[in-house]
Design a protein around this motif. Structure first.
Motif, PDB file in Angstrom:
ATOM      1  N   THR A   1       0.073  -7.584  33.112  1.00 50.42           N
ATOM      2  CA  THR A   1      -1.233  -6.537  33.086  1.00 50.42           C
ATOM      3  C   THR A   1      -0.436  -4.941  32.599  1.00 50.42           C
ATOM      4  OG1 THR A   1      -2.658  -8.545  33.268  1.00 50.42           O
ATOM      5  CG2 THR A   1      -3.349  -6.572  33.495  1.00 50.42           C
ATOM      6  N   PRO A   2      -0.803  -4.484  32.442  1.00 50.18           N
ATOM      7  CA  PRO A   2      -0.335  -2.652  31.894  1.00 50.18           C
ATOM      8  C   PRO A   2      -1.588  -2.012  32.869  1.00 50.18           C
ATOM      9  CG  PRO A   2      -1.531  -3.210  30.040  1.00 50.18           C
ATOM     10  CD  PRO A   2      -1.088  -4.300  30.609  1.00 50.18           C
ATOM     11  N   TYR A   3      -1.470  -0.882  33.658  1.00 44.21           N
ATOM     12  CA  TYR A   3      -2.407  -0.590  34.487  1.00 44.21           C
ATOM     13  C   TYR A   3      -2.461   1.049  34.027  1.00 44.21           C
ATOM     14  CZ  TYR A   3      -3.868  -4.360  36.826  1.00 44.21           C
ATOM     15  OH  TYR A   3      -4.538  -5.711  37.424  1.00 44.21           O
ATOM     16  N   TRP A   4      -3.001   2.255  34.599  1.00 46.00           N
ATOM     17  CA  TRP A   4      -2.501   3.621  33.974  1.00 46.00           C
ATOM     18  C   TRP A   4      -3.877   3.815  35.714  1.00 46.00           C
ATOM     19  CZ3 TRP A   4      -0.683   4.957  30.372  1.00 46.00           C
ATOM     20  CH2 TRP A   4      -0.113   4.362  29.196  1.00 46.00           C
ATOM     21  N   GLY A   5      -3.141   5.022  35.917  1.00 48.35           N
ATOM     22  CA  GLY A   5      -3.497   6.251  36.913  1.00 48.35           C
ATOM     23  C   GLY A   5      -4.746   6.864  36.389  1.00 48.35           C
ATOM     24  N   GLN A   6      -5.573   7.936  36.559  1.00 53.11           N
ATOM     25  CA  GLN A   6      -5.768   8.703  36.460  1.00 53.11           C
ATOM     26  C   GLN A   6      -5.722   9.784  35.010  1.00 53.11           C
ATOM     27  OE1 GLN A   6      -5.403   8.652  39.330  1.00 53.11           O
ATOM     28  NE2 GLN A   6      -5.206  10.501  39.848  1.00 53.11           N
ATOM     29  N   GLY A   7      -3.923   9.801  35.628  1.00 53.85           N
ATOM     30  CA  GLY A   7      -3.993  11.492  34.365  1.00 53.85           C
ATOM     31  C   GLY A   7      -3.798  12.701  35.787  1.00 53.85           C
TER      32      GLY A   7
END
Length: 115
Positions: free
Chosen positions: A102-108
């Motif tokens: 499962t991929p997760y992304w930061g807020q940038g």
């Protein structure tokens, strides 16, 4: 859920350096790949660098020799050391973590390089 917290962005002059950090927390099972992407204004998100749990790295051609990705597996944290920054490196930088499948992304985090 895995929560990612990024830090280290900012404004820097061309030729300068910045260090980005991304710490993962939450329901972590097995973090495989960790990486950094960036999205300049009006352009699609692109891969900057990635690193496997075993430490194997990959870089986009446009950052080779200037950026270095590393990780601290004990702290579930990935870093991006950026040197010799250019105005074209200006973008929002995103951390991406693969927890299991499962991929997760930061807020940038915004990186701006002035000429």
């Amino acid at each position: 859920q895995v929560h990612l917290v990024e830090s280290g962005g900012g404004l820097v002059q061309a030729g300068g350096s910045l260090r980005l950090s991304c710490a993962a927390s939450g329901s972590i099972s097995n973090i495989n790949s960790m990486g950094w992407y960036r999205q300049p204004s009006g352009i699609e998100r692109e891969l900057v660098a990635s690193i496997t749990s075993g430490g194997r790295t990959a870089y986009a051609d446009f950052v080779k020799g200037r950026f270095t990705i590393s990780r601290d597996n004990a702290k579930n944290t990935v870093f991006l050391e950026m040197n010799s920054l250019k105005p074209e490196d200006t973008a929002v930088y995103y951390c991406r973590v693969l927890n299991g499948f499962t991929p997760y992304w930061g807020q940038g985090t915004q990186v701006t390089v002035s000429s």
